[in-house]
Scaffold this motif. Structure first.
Motif, PDB file in Angstrom:
ATOM      1  N   VAL A 152       0.831  -1.208   0.000  1.00  0.00           N
ATOM      2  CA  VAL A 152       0.000   0.000   0.000  1.00  0.00           C
ATOM      3  C   VAL A 152       0.865   1.257   0.000  1.00  0.00           C
ATOM      4  CG1 VAL A 152      -1.619   1.351   1.393  1.00  0.00           C
ATOM      5  CG2 VAL A 152      -2.012  -1.089   1.034  1.00  0.00           C
ATOM      6  N   ILE A 153       1.968   1.234   0.725  1.00  0.00           N
ATOM      7  CA  ILE A 153       2.885   2.385   0.706  1.00  0.00           C
ATOM      8  C   ILE A 153       3.436   2.594  -0.694  1.00  0.00           C
ATOM      9  CG2 ILE A 153       5.134   3.228   1.508  1.00  0.00           C
ATOM     10  CD1 ILE A 153       4.521   1.966   4.218  1.00  0.00           C
ATOM     11  N   ALA A 154       3.801   1.490  -1.360  1.00  0.00           N
ATOM     12  CA  ALA A 154       4.302   1.592  -2.737  1.00  0.00           C
ATOM     13  C   ALA A 154       3.240   2.161  -3.669  1.00  0.00           C
ATOM     14  CB  ALA A 154       4.764   0.220  -3.223  1.00  0.00           C
ATOM     15  N   ILE A 155       1.993   1.703  -3.497  1.00  0.00           N
ATOM     16  CA  ILE A 155       0.891   2.239  -4.298  1.00  0.00           C
ATOM     17  C   ILE A 155       0.733   3.729  -4.049  1.00  0.00           C
ATOM     18  CG2 ILE A 155      -1.623   2.222  -4.582  1.00  0.00           C
ATOM     19  CD1 ILE A 155      -1.559  -0.785  -4.050  1.00  0.00           C
ATOM     20  N   GLY A 156       0.761   4.110  -2.777  1.00  0.00           N
ATOM     21  CA  GLY A 156       0.611   5.522  -2.431  1.00  0.00           C
ATOM     22  C   GLY A 156       1.704   6.385  -3.024  1.00  0.00           C
ATOM     23  N   LEU A 157       2.942   5.921  -2.956  1.00  0.00           N
ATOM     24  CA  LEU A 157       4.056   6.688  -3.529  1.00  0.00           C
ATOM     25  C   LEU A 157       3.865   6.874  -5.025  1.00  0.00           C
ATOM     26  CD1 LEU A 157       7.120   5.136  -1.633  1.00  0.00           C
ATOM     27  CD2 LEU A 157       6.170   7.433  -1.354  1.00  0.00           C
ATOM     28  N   PHE A 158       3.444   5.823  -5.699  1.00  0.00           N
ATOM     29  CA  PHE A 158       3.265   5.908  -7.155  1.00  0.00           C
ATOM     30  C   PHE A 158       2.144   6.874  -7.510  1.00  0.00           C
ATOM     31  CE2 PHE A 158       1.327   4.681 -11.156  1.00  0.00           C
ATOM     32  CZ  PHE A 158       2.421   4.565 -11.993  1.00  0.00           C
ATOM     33  N   VAL A 159       0.968   6.677  -6.907  1.00  0.00           N
ATOM     34  CA  VAL A 159      -0.199   7.457  -7.329  1.00  0.00           C
ATOM     35  C   VAL A 159      -0.101   8.918  -6.904  1.00  0.00           C
ATOM     36  CG1 VAL A 159      -1.688   5.429  -7.316  1.00  0.00           C
ATOM     37  CG2 VAL A 159      -1.560   6.860  -5.275  1.00  0.00           C
ATOM     38  N   PHE A 160       0.678   9.224  -5.881  1.00  0.00           N
ATOM     39  CA  PHE A 160       0.830  10.613  -5.484  1.00  0.00           C
ATOM     40  C   PHE A 160       1.970  11.303  -6.237  1.00  0.00           C
ATOM     41  CE2 PHE A 160      -1.742   9.347  -1.841  1.00  0.00           C
ATOM     42  CZ  PHE A 160      -2.542  10.464  -1.662  1.00  0.00           C
ATOM     43  N   LEU A 161       3.090  10.595  -6.408  1.00  0.00           N
ATOM     44  CA  LEU A 161       4.249  11.220  -7.046  1.00  0.00           C
ATOM     45  C   LEU A 161       4.080  11.370  -8.549  1.00  0.00           C
ATOM     46  CD1 LEU A 161       7.246   9.560  -5.141  1.00  0.00           C
ATOM     47  CD2 LEU A 161       6.314  11.868  -4.866  1.00  0.00           C
ATOM     48  N   PHE A 162       3.450  10.398  -9.204  1.00  0.00           N
ATOM     49  CA  PHE A 162       3.318  10.440 -10.661  1.00  0.00           C
ATOM     50  C   PHE A 162       2.609  11.714 -11.127  1.00  0.00           C
ATOM     51  CE2 PHE A 162       3.732   7.704 -14.461  1.00  0.00           C
ATOM     52  CZ  PHE A 162       3.035   8.482 -15.367  1.00  0.00           C
ATOM     53  N   PRO A 163       1.398  11.996 -10.655  1.00  0.00           N
ATOM     54  CA  PRO A 163       0.741  13.223 -11.109  1.00  0.00           C
ATOM     55  C   PRO A 163       1.370  14.494 -10.545  1.00  0.00           C
ATOM     56  CG  PRO A 163      -0.600  12.133  -9.464  1.00  0.00           C
ATOM     57  CD  PRO A 163       0.527  11.198  -9.780  1.00  0.00           C
ATOM     58  N   ALA A 164       1.905  14.407  -9.325  1.00  0.00           N
ATOM     59  CA  ALA A 164       2.506  15.601  -8.724  1.00  0.00           C
ATOM     60  C   ALA A 164       3.734  16.055  -9.519  1.00  0.00           C
ATOM     61  CB  ALA A 164       2.889  15.322  -7.278  1.00  0.00           C
ATOM     62  N   ILE A 165       4.573  15.105  -9.901  1.00  0.00           N
ATOM     63  CA  ILE A 165       5.769  15.449 -10.693  1.00  0.00           C
ATOM     64  C   ILE A 165       5.356  15.934 -12.073  1.00  0.00           C
ATOM     65  CG2 ILE A 165       7.834  14.496 -11.782  1.00  0.00           C
ATOM     66  CD1 ILE A 165       8.110  12.635  -9.376  1.00  0.00           C
ATOM     67  N   GLY A 166       4.415  15.230 -12.690  1.00  0.00           N
ATOM     68  CA  GLY A 166       3.969  15.627 -14.015  1.00  0.00           C
ATOM     69  C   GLY A 166       3.395  17.029 -14.035  1.00  0.00           C
ATOM     70  N   ALA A 167       2.508  17.312 -13.059  1.00  0.00           N
ATOM     71  CA  ALA A 167       1.897  18.643 -13.001  1.00  0.00           C
ATOM     72  C   ALA A 167       2.904  19.709 -12.599  1.00  0.00           C
ATOM     73  CB  ALA A 167       0.731  18.633 -12.014  1.00  0.00           C
ATOM     74  N   GLY A 168       3.906  19.311 -11.811  1.00  0.00           N
ATOM     75  CA  GLY A 168       4.915  20.277 -11.394  1.00  0.00           C
ATOM     76  C   GLY A 168       5.873  20.646 -12.507  1.00  0.00           C
ATOM     77  N   VAL A 169       6.214  19.698 -13.350  1.00  0.00           N
ATOM     78  CA  VAL A 169       7.163  19.935 -14.439  1.00  0.00           C
ATOM     79  C   VAL A 169       6.477  20.549 -15.657  1.00  0.00           C
ATOM     80  CG1 VAL A 169       8.763  18.832 -16.044  1.00  0.00           C
ATOM     81  CG2 VAL A 169       8.695  18.099 -13.652  1.00  0.00           C
ATOM     82  N   LEU A 170       5.305  20.036 -15.997  1.00  0.00           N
ATOM     83  CA  LEU A 170       4.583  20.491 -17.197  1.00  0.00           C
ATOM     84  C   LEU A 170       3.433  21.398 -16.766  1.00  0.00           C
ATOM     85  CD1 LEU A 170       4.443  16.984 -18.903  1.00  0.00           C
ATOM     86  CD2 LEU A 170       6.077  18.816 -19.371  1.00  0.00           C
ATOM     87  N   ARG A 171       3.722  22.677 -16.652  1.00  0.00           N
ATOM     88  CA  ARG A 171       2.742  23.596 -16.088  1.00  0.00           C
ATOM     89  C   ARG A 171       2.227  24.646 -17.058  1.00  0.00           C
ATOM     90  NH1 ARG A 171       5.655  25.840 -10.802  1.00  0.00           N
ATOM     91  NH2 ARG A 171       7.323  26.101 -12.344  1.00  0.00           N
ATOM     92  N   ASP A 172       2.963  24.941 -18.101  1.00  0.00           N
ATOM     93  CA  ASP A 172       2.630  26.098 -18.930  1.00  0.00           C
ATOM     94  C   ASP A 172       2.438  25.730 -20.396  1.00  0.00           C
ATOM     95  OD1 ASP A 172       2.972  27.882 -16.692  1.00  0.00           O
ATOM     96  OD2 ASP A 172       5.142  27.638 -16.960  1.00  0.00           O
ATOM     97  N   GLY A 173       1.690  26.594 -21.096  1.00  0.00           N
ATOM     98  CA  GLY A 173       1.558  26.493 -22.546  1.00  0.00           C
ATOM     99  C   GLY A 173       0.906  25.209 -23.011  1.00  0.00           C
TER     100      GLY A 173
END
Length: 345
Positions: A152-173
């Motif tokens: 469950v910890i592994a699932i949590g790390l994946f599902v939280f980090l994947f969109p957070a990193i994506g949205a953090g890096v790809l933010r504009d335009g």
């Protein structure tokens, strides 16, 4: 008729979707299912919290645990992600009020919450299917609570980090990670790899594996096959027919058991919940034809019932003592009489 706010945006704006009256109605229905699922899961968590408080007050801490089996852990994770999935649909209230969907912080938040919920539900379902199969088919892992916590910890790390990193890096335009798609906010169609790796793959894998594993599980629980061991390890086994099982002194059942029926309800329900959404997303993903908005709203409405269905199966699908032990804590929806008995004793 589109919202008057749409006049403020130029035609062809890829970051804004104006909702017609029919689309608003369809989105309203989908939003209602999200609200219902969120409330259903919230009720379960409130009951569990109430039970925890009662147990702590009246029962010695050495006589109970919050998670008494690995499937308790998985069920807690599943209900949490069901809650997130429902909340993601509640975000649609803003779009309905304004009559349009547009990029921004609110849009990004909705996309992230929806991806967390939908991917988390898929991965939790997969974990439940695999672990339940191991417990019942191989008679192993019934007390592996630590393993389930790690999963469950592994699932949590994946599902939280994947969109957070994506949205953090790809933010504009044009490279925005989250954009209107088009009736609510989710992963931009320009990031197909993220859509597949971040959600599609897990949804389809979970549905396929659940059905594939529960077929032999059903056959065993129903008494059509039996497993005998040929060595000292869990993987050293062979499958025998009921006739041969009787010769070896193994008890079998002549008809499907109640356990088999209820254990099959869970993966089958997930499969049918995800099927319409998968078809619509596959059509959109391949781009072979335009997907009617009515089909999109129907699919997301059915998929949005995940929380309600899981809560209903949890509460009403009590398949017998042996299987119920796997979900022991979460099945204790009403424990006052139990505590009263303990106190009197």
């Amino acid at each position: 008729m589109a919202s008057p706010n749409c006049a403020l945006f130029p035609p062809g704006d890829t970051c804004t979707t104006c909702l017609s009256r029919g689309q608003s109605i369809g989105l309203t229905v989908a939003t209602v299912t999200g609200v219902i699922s969120t409330l259903a899961v919230s009720v379960v968590f409130c009951l569990v919290i109430k039970n925890v408080i009662l147990y702590k007050r009246l029962v010695p801490s050495t006589e109970w645990r919050l998670f008494s089996s690995p499937l308790d852990v998985y069920m807690a994770a599943l209900l949490f992600f069901d809650f997130c999935q429902g909340v993601g649909k509640v975000f649609n209230v803003k779009w309905l009020n304004e009559g349009l969907v547009q990029c921004g912080g609110y849009c990004t938040a909705q996309g992230i919450v929806q991806q967390i919920g939908e991917t988390g539900v898929a991965q939790s379902t997969l974990a439940i299917a695999v672990h339940t199969f191991i417990i019942i088919f191989f008679r192993e892992g019934g007390k592996a609570v630590r393993t389930s916590v790690i999963v469950v910890i592994a699932i949590g790390l994946f599902v939280f980090l994947f969109p957070a990193i994506g949205a953090g890096v790809l933010r504009d335009g044009d490279s925005r990670y989250i954009t209107p798609t088009p009736y609510w906010c989710w992963l931009s169609p320009k990031h197909i790899g993220a859509q597949v790796g971040g959600e599609y793959f897990w949804m389809w894998l979970s549905a396929f594996v659940s059905l594939a594993l529960y077929i032999p599980l059903y056959l065993q629980l129903a008494g059509y096959i039996n497993v005998t061991w040929t060595g000292n390890h869990w993987w050293q086994f062979r499958i025998v027919r009921p006739e041969r099982s009787k010769d070896q002194g193994i008890l079998t059942s002549s008809k499907p058991s109640r356990q088999a029926f209820f254990m099959l309800l869970y993966p089958i329900s997930y499969f049918f919940l995800v099927l319409p959404d998968s078809v619509v997303r596959w059509i959109t993903f391949t781009g072979e034809m335009n997907t009617p908005s009515s089909a999109t709203f129907f699919a997301t409405t059915v998929f949005g019932l995940s929380g309600v269905v899981n809560v209903a199966l949890l509460y009403f699908g009590r398949p017998g003592k042996e299987i119920r032990k796997l979900f022991s804590f979460f099945f204790r929806m009403q424990v006052d009489h139990v505590i009263h008995r303990i106190v009197i004793a």
